[in-house]
Design a protein around this motif. Sequence first.
Motif, PDB file in Angstrom:
ATOM      1  N   SER A  50      -1.714   4.038 -17.406  1.00  0.00           N
ATOM      2  CA  SER A  50      -2.000   5.164 -16.521  1.00  0.00           C
ATOM      3  C   SER A  50      -3.406   4.959 -15.986  1.00  0.00           C
ATOM      4  CB  SER A  50      -1.941   6.482 -17.279  1.00  0.00           C
ATOM      5  OG  SER A  50      -0.644   6.718 -17.756  1.00  0.00           O
ATOM      6  N   VAL A  51      -3.568   5.071 -14.674  1.00  0.00           N
ATOM      7  CA  VAL A  51      -4.861   4.805 -14.059  1.00  0.00           C
ATOM      8  C   VAL A  51      -5.426   6.101 -13.497  1.00  0.00           C
ATOM      9  CG1 VAL A  51      -6.100   3.413 -12.361  1.00  0.00           C
ATOM     10  CG2 VAL A  51      -4.063   2.492 -13.443  1.00  0.00           C
ATOM     11  N   PHE A  52      -6.664   6.391 -13.870  1.00  0.00           N
ATOM     12  CA  PHE A  52      -7.377   7.555 -13.368  1.00  0.00           C
ATOM     13  C   PHE A  52      -8.424   7.058 -12.382  1.00  0.00           C
ATOM     14  CE2 PHE A  52      -5.662   8.527 -17.466  1.00  0.00           C
ATOM     15  CZ  PHE A  52      -5.105   9.783 -17.272  1.00  0.00           C
ATOM     16  N   VAL A  53      -8.408   7.616 -11.166  1.00  0.00           N
ATOM     17  CA  VAL A  53      -9.240   7.117 -10.077  1.00  0.00           C
ATOM     18  C   VAL A  53     -10.094   8.262  -9.515  1.00  0.00           C
ATOM     19  CG1 VAL A  53      -9.201   6.021  -7.814  1.00  0.00           C
ATOM     20  CG2 VAL A  53      -7.465   5.433  -9.492  1.00  0.00           C
ATOM     21  N   PRO A  54     -11.385   8.298  -9.821  1.00  0.00           N
ATOM     22  CA  PRO A  54     -12.233   9.324  -9.206  1.00  0.00           C
ATOM     23  C   PRO A  54     -12.529   8.948  -7.749  1.00  0.00           C
ATOM     24  CG  PRO A  54     -13.531   7.981 -10.714  1.00  0.00           C
ATOM     25  CD  PRO A  54     -12.112   7.506 -10.801  1.00  0.00           C
ATOM     26  N   VAL A  55     -12.304   9.898  -6.842  1.00  0.00           N
ATOM     27  CA  VAL A  55     -12.540   9.667  -5.412  1.00  0.00           C
ATOM     28  C   VAL A  55     -13.306  10.866  -4.875  1.00  0.00           C
ATOM     29  CG1 VAL A  55     -11.449   9.311  -3.169  1.00  0.00           C
ATOM     30  CG2 VAL A  55     -10.399   8.346  -5.209  1.00  0.00           C
ATOM     31  N   ARG A  56     -14.359  10.610  -4.088  1.00  0.00           N
ATOM     32  CA  ARG A  56     -15.125  11.693  -3.484  1.00  0.00           C
ATOM     33  C   ARG A  56     -14.397  12.239  -2.264  1.00  0.00           C
ATOM     34  NH1 ARG A  56     -20.530   8.962  -2.149  1.00  0.00           N
ATOM     35  NH2 ARG A  56     -19.157   7.182  -2.239  1.00  0.00           N
ATOM     36  N   GLY A  57     -14.465  13.537  -2.095  1.00  0.00           N
ATOM     37  CA  GLY A  57     -13.866  14.171  -0.933  1.00  0.00           C
ATOM     38  C   GLY A  57     -14.064  15.666  -0.979  1.00  0.00           C
ATOM     39  N   LYS A  58     -13.739  16.318   0.133  1.00  0.00           N
ATOM     40  CA  LYS A  58     -13.920  17.769   0.229  1.00  0.00           C
ATOM     41  C   LYS A  58     -12.804  18.540  -0.449  1.00  0.00           C
ATOM     42  CE  LYS A  58     -16.512  17.313   4.464  1.00  0.00           C
ATOM     43  NZ  LYS A  58     -16.619  17.606   5.881  1.00  0.00           N
ATOM     44  N   SER A  59     -11.644  17.922  -0.595  1.00  0.00           N
ATOM     45  CA  SER A  59     -10.508  18.580  -1.233  1.00  0.00           C
ATOM     46  C   SER A  59      -9.631  17.511  -1.882  1.00  0.00           C
ATOM     47  CB  SER A  59      -9.688  19.360  -0.206  1.00  0.00           C
ATOM     48  OG  SER A  59      -9.087  18.467   0.720  1.00  0.00           O
ATOM     49  N   VAL A  60      -8.664  17.952  -2.657  1.00  0.00           N
ATOM     50  CA  VAL A  60      -7.734  17.012  -3.293  1.00  0.00           C
ATOM     51  C   VAL A  60      -6.970  16.236  -2.227  1.00  0.00           C
ATOM     52  CG1 VAL A  60      -5.707  16.832  -4.774  1.00  0.00           C
ATOM     53  CG2 VAL A  60      -7.532  18.414  -5.369  1.00  0.00           C
ATOM     54  N   GLU A  61      -6.568  16.944  -1.170  1.00  0.00           N
ATOM     55  CA  GLU A  61      -5.825  16.296  -0.088  1.00  0.00           C
ATOM     56  C   GLU A  61      -6.687  15.254   0.626  1.00  0.00           C
ATOM     57  OE1 GLU A  61      -6.085  19.687  -0.377  1.00  0.00           O
ATOM     58  OE2 GLU A  61      -4.098  20.032  -1.221  1.00  0.00           O
ATOM     59  N   ASP A  62      -7.962  15.582   0.824  1.00  0.00           N
ATOM     60  CA  ASP A  62      -8.890  14.649   1.461  1.00  0.00           C
ATOM     61  C   ASP A  62      -9.048  13.384   0.619  1.00  0.00           C
ATOM     62  OD1 ASP A  62     -10.848  13.805   3.396  1.00  0.00           O
ATOM     63  OD2 ASP A  62     -12.424  14.439   1.993  1.00  0.00           O
ATOM     64  N   CYS A  63      -9.153  13.563  -0.692  1.00  0.00           N
ATOM     65  CA  CYS A  63      -9.284  12.422  -1.607  1.00  0.00           C
ATOM     66  C   CYS A  63      -8.022  11.559  -1.581  1.00  0.00           C
ATOM     67  CB  CYS A  63      -9.550  12.908  -3.024  1.00  0.00           C
ATOM     68  SG  CYS A  63     -11.142  13.703  -3.236  1.00  0.00           S
ATOM     69  N   ALA A  64      -6.875  12.217  -1.618  1.00  0.00           N
ATOM     70  CA  ALA A  64      -5.602  11.473  -1.602  1.00  0.00           C
ATOM     71  C   ALA A  64      -5.441  10.701  -0.308  1.00  0.00           C
ATOM     72  CB  ALA A  64      -4.441  12.429  -1.797  1.00  0.00           C
ATOM     73  N   GLN A  65      -5.819  11.316   0.806  1.00  0.00           N
ATOM     74  CA  GLN A  65      -5.712  10.647   2.107  1.00  0.00           C
ATOM     75  C   GLN A  65      -6.671   9.459   2.192  1.00  0.00           C
ATOM     76  OE1 GLN A  65      -6.722  13.109   5.447  1.00  0.00           O
ATOM     77  NE2 GLN A  65      -5.780  11.725   6.911  1.00  0.00           N
ATOM     78  N   ARG A  66      -7.887   9.650   1.688  1.00  0.00           N
ATOM     79  CA  ARG A  66      -8.874   8.566   1.701  1.00  0.00           C
ATOM     80  C   ARG A  66      -8.388   7.368   0.881  1.00  0.00           C
ATOM     81  NH1 ARG A  66     -14.856   8.629  -0.853  1.00  0.00           N
ATOM     82  NH2 ARG A  66     -15.576   6.705   0.100  1.00  0.00           N
ATOM     83  N   LEU A  67      -7.863   7.644  -0.291  1.00  0.00           N
ATOM     84  CA  LEU A  67      -7.371   6.577  -1.146  1.00  0.00           C
ATOM     85  C   LEU A  67      -6.167   5.886  -0.524  1.00  0.00           C
ATOM     86  CD1 LEU A  67      -7.667   5.052  -3.813  1.00  0.00           C
ATOM     87  CD2 LEU A  67      -6.211   6.786  -4.861  1.00  0.00           C
ATOM     88  N   ALA A  68      -5.240   6.654   0.008  1.00  0.00           N
ATOM     89  CA  ALA A  68      -4.045   6.082   0.651  1.00  0.00           C
ATOM     90  C   ALA A  68      -4.421   5.212   1.836  1.00  0.00           C
ATOM     91  CB  ALA A  68      -3.109   7.193   1.093  1.00  0.00           C
ATOM     92  N   GLN A  69      -5.412   5.634   2.604  1.00  0.00           N
ATOM     93  CA  GLN A  69      -5.868   4.854   3.759  1.00  0.00           C
ATOM     94  C   GLN A  69      -6.451   3.515   3.320  1.00  0.00           C
ATOM     95  OE1 GLN A  69      -9.117   6.629   5.891  1.00  0.00           O
ATOM     96  NE2 GLN A  69      -8.687   5.480   7.757  1.00  0.00           N
ATOM     97  N   LYS A  70      -7.246   3.527   2.275  1.00  0.00           N
ATOM     98  CA  LYS A  70      -7.847   2.283   1.780  1.00  0.00           C
ATOM     99  C   LYS A  70      -6.790   1.348   1.222  1.00  0.00           C
ATOM    100  CE  LYS A  70     -12.177   3.149   2.566  1.00  0.00           C
ATOM    101  NZ  LYS A  70     -13.054   2.317   3.354  1.00  0.00           N
ATOM    102  N   LEU A  71      -5.809   1.909   0.512  1.00  0.00           N
ATOM    103  CA  LEU A  71      -4.801   1.073  -0.119  1.00  0.00           C
ATOM    104  C   LEU A  71      -3.779   0.535   0.878  1.00  0.00           C
ATOM    105  CD1 LEU A  71      -4.177   3.011  -3.423  1.00  0.00           C
ATOM    106  CD2 LEU A  71      -5.625   1.017  -3.041  1.00  0.00           C
TER     107      LEU A  71
END
Length: 73
Positions: A50-71
């Motif tokens: 199980s991988v835990f990934v801290p990502v900076r962002g203004k909201s959970v959705e913003d973090c998820a979108q940022r990570l998805a864009q990078k990946l």
Amino acid sequence: DVSAYRTGYQKYSAAGASPKKDYGNIMLTGTTGFLGSYLLRDVLTETGASVFVPVRGKSVEDCAQRLAQKLSY
């Protein structure tokens, strides 16, 4: 110099490499960077951890979108 190095190294030559450990939980930082995205891909495809990934962002959705864009790159 080489002989002094070899003499000092002898105490470590008997130590074997430790066996590979299978970790159940991994916290991976830096995943939105160039190297981090590749490390995350490899951890997800090569392990069952199980991988835990801290990502900076203004909201959970913003973090998820940022990570998805990078990946997706």
